[in-house]
Design a protein around this motif. Sequence first.
Motif, PDB file in Angstrom:
ATOM      1  N   ILE A   1       0.838  -1.199   0.000  1.00 58.31           N
ATOM      2  CA  ILE A   1       0.000   0.000   0.000  1.00 58.31           C
ATOM      3  C   ILE A   1       0.873   1.249   0.000  1.00 58.31           C
ATOM      4  O   ILE A   1       0.600   2.215  -0.725  1.00 58.31           O
ATOM      5  N   THR A   2       1.939   1.221   0.792  1.00 61.79           N
ATOM      6  CA  THR A   2       2.850   2.369   0.859  1.00 61.79           C
ATOM      7  C   THR A   2       3.477   2.666  -0.495  1.00 61.79           C
ATOM      8  O   THR A   2       3.560   3.829  -0.906  1.00 61.79           O
ATOM      9  N   VAL A   3       3.910   1.647  -1.190  1.00 61.85           N
ATOM     10  CA  VAL A   3       4.518   1.833  -2.513  1.00 61.85           C
ATOM     11  C   VAL A   3       3.516   2.438  -3.491  1.00 61.85           C
ATOM     12  O   VAL A   3       3.876   3.249  -4.353  1.00 61.85           O
ATOM     13  N   ALA A   4       2.244   2.101  -3.355  1.00 62.18           N
ATOM     14  CA  ALA A   4       1.230   2.644  -4.252  1.00 62.18           C
ATOM     15  C   ALA A   4       0.820   4.064  -3.874  1.00 62.18           C
ATOM     16  O   ALA A   4       0.560   4.895  -4.749  1.00 62.18           O
ATOM     17  N   VAL A   5       0.786   4.380  -2.585  1.00 65.25           N
ATOM     18  CA  VAL A   5       0.278   5.675  -2.122  1.00 65.25           C
ATOM     19  C   VAL A   5       1.349   6.758  -2.128  1.00 65.25           C
ATOM     20  O   VAL A   5       1.085   7.906  -2.506  1.00 65.25           O
ATOM     21  N   PHE A   6       2.563   6.434  -1.714  1.00 72.94           N
ATOM     22  CA  PHE A   6       3.596   7.444  -1.529  1.00 72.94           C
ATOM     23  C   PHE A   6       3.900   8.281  -2.771  1.00 72.94           C
ATOM     24  O   PHE A   6       3.959   9.514  -2.679  1.00 72.94           O
ATOM     25  N   PRO A   7       4.087   7.680  -3.950  1.00 70.66           N
ATOM     26  CA  PRO A   7       4.428   8.528  -5.102  1.00 70.66           C
ATOM     27  C   PRO A   7       3.345   9.539  -5.467  1.00 70.66           C
ATOM     28  O   PRO A   7       3.638  10.597  -6.020  1.00 70.66           O
TER      29      PRO A   7
END
Length: 171
Positions: free
Chosen positions: A105-111
């Motif tokens: 989820i972090t990889v998808a949300v952060f950018p």
Amino acid sequence: MQRRGVPWIFPQWIGYTADKWGRKITLSYLGLVAAIGGIALYFTWSSLINSLWILVPIFFLYFGSNGASVFGSLFSEIFPTDVRATGISWALQIGRGLSAIPPLITVAVFPVYGYEPIILGGAGLFFLLAIWAWVFPETKNRRLDYLDDEPLKVEEFSENPELQPNKTSLT
């Protein structure tokens, strides 16, 4: 070798409060402390990102995240003797398996959105932990060797000598 320093104080404090107040209250207040730290970090992220003051809400997150140290005693006291190892293993392995989801989820949300929604999501999960703690039965003062029988309180067996553990085997 004796461990020293501030980080080793937290598990001792948590063990003390779990024994004194109970597992549910300890897990709940730790979840709330971490949630408050996460919410504070969310609202002050842009102003504190380049300041050492950012360590204050991170400290609350760190302190509250020690709630995992309650699970050892809580899980050991919930499962009956014949399935204790299996129950604890299943609970921990399911948690370990689910822990693969937040990094994705972090990889998808952060950018797209940055760190703030991730921090707020973590604070929300800690708040849910504080609420979910009340689903577990309270196991304070419960003897493990009598877990399969009717739960006994410390006061109930303190006057009965045959329920006392064998002190010679403990030395």
